[in-house]
Enzyme design. Structure first.
Site, mmCIF file in Angstrom:
data_model
loop_
_atom_site.group_PDB
_atom_site.id
_atom_site.type_symbol
_atom_site.label_atom_id
_atom_site.label_comp_id
_atom_site.label_asym_id
_atom_site.label_seq_id
_atom_site.Cartn_x
_atom_site.Cartn_y
_atom_site.Cartn_z
ATOM 1 N N HIS A 65 0.837 -1.195 0.000
ATOM 2 C CA HIS A 65 0.000 0.000 0.000
ATOM 3 C C HIS A 65 0.867 1.237 0.000
ATOM 4 O O HIS A 65 2.044 1.201 0.379
ATOM 5 C CB HIS A 65 -0.927 0.019 1.216
ATOM 6 C CG HIS A 65 -0.217 -0.028 2.523
ATOM 7 N ND1 HIS A 65 0.249 -1.206 3.075
ATOM 8 C CD2 HIS A 65 0.133 0.946 3.404
ATOM 9 C CE1 HIS A 65 0.827 -0.964 4.235
ATOM 10 N NE2 HIS A 65 0.784 0.336 4.462
ATOM 11 N N CYS A 183 2.200 3.462 11.916
ATOM 12 C CA CYS A 183 3.111 2.948 10.893
ATOM 13 C C CYS A 183 3.432 4.083 9.931
ATOM 14 O O CYS A 183 2.799 5.144 9.981
ATOM 15 C CB CYS A 183 2.502 1.754 10.160
ATOM 16 S SG CYS A 183 1.051 2.149 9.158
#
Length: 668
Positions: A65, A183
């Site tokens: 992603h 993240c």
């Protein structure tokens, strides 16, 4: 989520054997629907995200992603390969592949939907239904949430048992935990770790509240919830925002994937720490540098990060102060340093007064270099408690003429002293005054003693010897130093070695002499070469570069001219074995020529825009042009040789004129 994934974005027979091939196959479906405008550019962003941290998860899941300017709307594609593909998960390859594409400016609503998917991936019923799906449309509906996965068979109810007459025992008070997950992109791993911790908390009977710090921002935990917590878990790969809120609690600090893969172990670990009474110091023991690091780092890696912390905070003072000083010299001449204080004498219509103003403001900004360097080295080691002794030690280094080297030593001593104090267990009643009274008092006293009476004087002597050596540089010695500095500036293109060479040059400007001005000139000239060389190479032999690299080449002209060495990083990341040696060769040539031509520079930054402040400016430009030509010629030669080998291009470097990557890469 139904507008984010359709049947056309589902491939239940994904024909790919590598993660790169899987990403390309799914991305091509996005391109066909007009949701991705540049396939290669988008895949480069996916690869850059993958390089930060593998996107494989336990349970056979891969979630490549990224956020990309080549994405027109948030999109999700799903692929199910016949054989598993390695995405770096600890338990093996993935057979459920989700490619998540978010626009660079994705709105909060879409990111919330993507986070919901991330949480659903922690549900075994959901993943089992995906593995059993046979119809793309039904699969898209299942992923979007329009169709619920089949419910598992209900467990038989236990047989009724007779109850005793005595009242049931009081329920024990649950163990309470607060957690933060984050993240680098804040889209998937952040919310998966949150879901895993919450599920583990339910299974273990732990009352847990999680604050996911995602890319759409975050909702702060209620301070009352934090205050009532018995322990804290940080599962993160980027610094925890507002970390001081959790100070004074037993804390487990791990990467975000640990939060996904072993949440029960983290809960057990924080329980153990609470039982032993282990708590962080009130201001937190984790430093900003430690937060960005991974587990198991050696002392050398940590030392490099601590030093880079100090240098990175010092650079803005260098740029502001140094350029103001240089402008003062340019307007008022080299005697402007003898001008009286502008607070006592200033003539509005006199250019000399304005030059004196610039020089004196710049001088004050420049005087912060060593204290800021020391203060933020200590900050990188021990967080905010390190600032006071670090700045004190840096100021002492200036007082005793220990200079740049003294600042390095003061920062390390201050950070180490604070870290030692933080390890001492103190009564709960004293924890509140530790960061504002005890730690600053003791650490400043220790640093002052060591800098004034123990290590300061020897360092000052070493600094003086170094300054005298630079002053006496001439001939072959100067050329050799220019070669070394040029190699250092171009080896990691803005990384630690580059910053060491730059900091060495800037440190000499605090007490400038002819030698230190030559060093500054050589360092800036060499640092301009890599981006300029890559820009030139993309013009001379554009066919050796893909479309994205050619676009980066246009920006590299400006970046290189401005002395921003990092402008060459996109080229080096794609082909380090050809780009970096070429850049180093050109940097060495430029550094050597600059020293040979005895060019000088009083400004620590600015590139060609401070050319009037350079001694021997014409020869200085010749040195830069020579190094640029050498680097460009070498990179063209090496890339051309790679293409000719068996008619194939080297992976990640030469590409066809259309900008697509070669189908069969050769090995380096």
């Amino acid at each position: 989520m139904s507008d984010m994934i359709t049947a056309d974005l589902v491939d239940l027979d994904l024909a790919a054997q590598t993660k790169e091939a899987a990403a390309r196959s799914l991305a091509e479906r996005m391109v066909a629907l007009g949701r991705v405008t540049d396939l290669d550019g988008f895949l480069a962003d996916v690869a850059a995200r993958e390089a930060q941290m593998p996107t494989g998860l336990d349970g056979g899941i891969g979630i490549p992603h990224c956020r990309s300017e080549h994405v027109t709307e948030p999109t999700l594609a799903f692929g199910r390969p016949a054989e598993g593909i390695d995405f770096g998960a600890p338990d093996g390859p993935a057979d459920l592949i989700f490619l998540i594409a978010a626009p660079a400016g994705a709105d909060d609503a879409h990111l919330t939907i993507l986070s919901a998917l991330a949480r659903r991936l922690m549900d075994p019923d959901f993943t089992a239904a995906l593995r059993a799906a046979t119809d793309p449309a039904a699969t898209a509906s299942l992923i979007s949430g329009d169709t619920a996965p089949p419910a598992p068979p209900a467990a038989p109810e236990p047989a009724a048992t007779a109850t005793a007459e005595e009242p049931p025992p009081a329920a024990p008070v649950p163990f309470r935990v607060v957690a933060v997950t984050s993240c680098p992109t804040g889209i998937a791993h952040t919310y998966m770790a949150a879901e895993a911790l919450e599920q583990a908390g339910q299974a273990e009977g732990v009352e847990i509240v999680v604050e996911p710090q995602g890319s759409a921002g975050f909702t702060r935990l209620d301070p009352a919830v934090i205050a009532a917590a018995d322990g804290v878990i940080f599962a993160h790969d980027v610094p925890v925002r507002e970390r001081e809120r959790f100070a004074g609690k037993p804390t487990v600090d791990v990467g975000v994937k640990a939060g996904i893969n072993r949440p029960a172990e983290l809960l057990a670990e924080v329980r153990d720490k609470a039982a032993r009474g282990e708590t962080t110091a009130p201001a937190g023991t984790g430093s900003p540098v430690d937060e960005a690091g991974g587990p198991g780092e050696g002392y050398g890696t940590k030392l490099r990060k601590w030093l880079m912390s100090g240098v990175s905070y010092m650079v803005p003072f260098v740029a502001a102060g140094g350029l103001l000083i240089a402008l003062g010299f340019a307007i008022g001449g080299y005697t402007i340093d003898k001008a009286p204080s502008v607070a006592e004498h200033f003539v509005w219509t006199d250019s000399t007064s304005w030059a004196a103003l610039l020089f004196q403001v710049g001088g004050l900004a420049f005087s912060f270099l060593v204290p800021v360097l020391a203060g933020y080295i200590a900050y990188g080691m021990a967080d905010r408690p390190g600032l006071v002794p670090g700045f004190v030690g840096g100021s002492i280094a200036l007082t005793i003429n220990a200079g740049f080297l003294g600042g390095l030593a003061a920062g390390l001593i201050a950070g180490g002293t604070v870290m030692a104090i933080q390890r001492v267990k103190v009564p709960a009643a004293l924890r509140g005054i530790m960061p504002v009274v005890v730690i600053p008092l003791i650490s400043s006293a220790v640093v002052g003693f060591l800098m004034f009476l123990v290590v300061g004087k020897p360092i000052a002597e070493l600094q003086k010897a170094l300054t005298d050596w630079l002053s006496g540089l001439s001939g072959a010695n100067a050329v050799i130093l220019g070669v070394v500095l040029g190699l250092m500036m171009c080896f990691d293109l803005g990384g630690p070695l580059n910053k060491v060479a730059y900091a060495f040059a800037v440190g000499g400007l605090a007490n400038p002499n002819d030698g230190s001005l030559k060093v500054m000139a050589a360092v800036m000239a060499a640092g301009m070469v890599p981006p300029l060389a890559m820009a030139l190479a993309t013009v001379v032999r554009g066919g050796l570069f893909n479309r994205t690299e050619r676009e980066n080449g246009k920006a590299a002209w400006v970046l290189g001219s401005s002395f921003i060495t990092e402008g060459a990083i996109p080229f080096a990341a794609a082909d380090p074995l050809r780009v970096i040696p070429s850049a180093m060769a050109g940097g060495a040539v430029t550094g050597a020529l600059s020293m040979l031509f005895e060019c000088t520079l009083r400004a620590p930054h600015g590139g060609i825009f401070v050319l009037p402040l350079i001694g021997n400016p014409v020869l200085y430009l010749i040195a830069i042009l020579a190094g640029t030509a050498v680097s460009a010629a070498l990179v063209i030669l090496l890339k051309g040789m790679g293409r000719r080998g068996d008619g194939k291009a080297v992976e990640g470097t030469p590409a066809t004129e259309s900008g697509t990557a070669p189908k069969v890469p050769a090995t380096v």
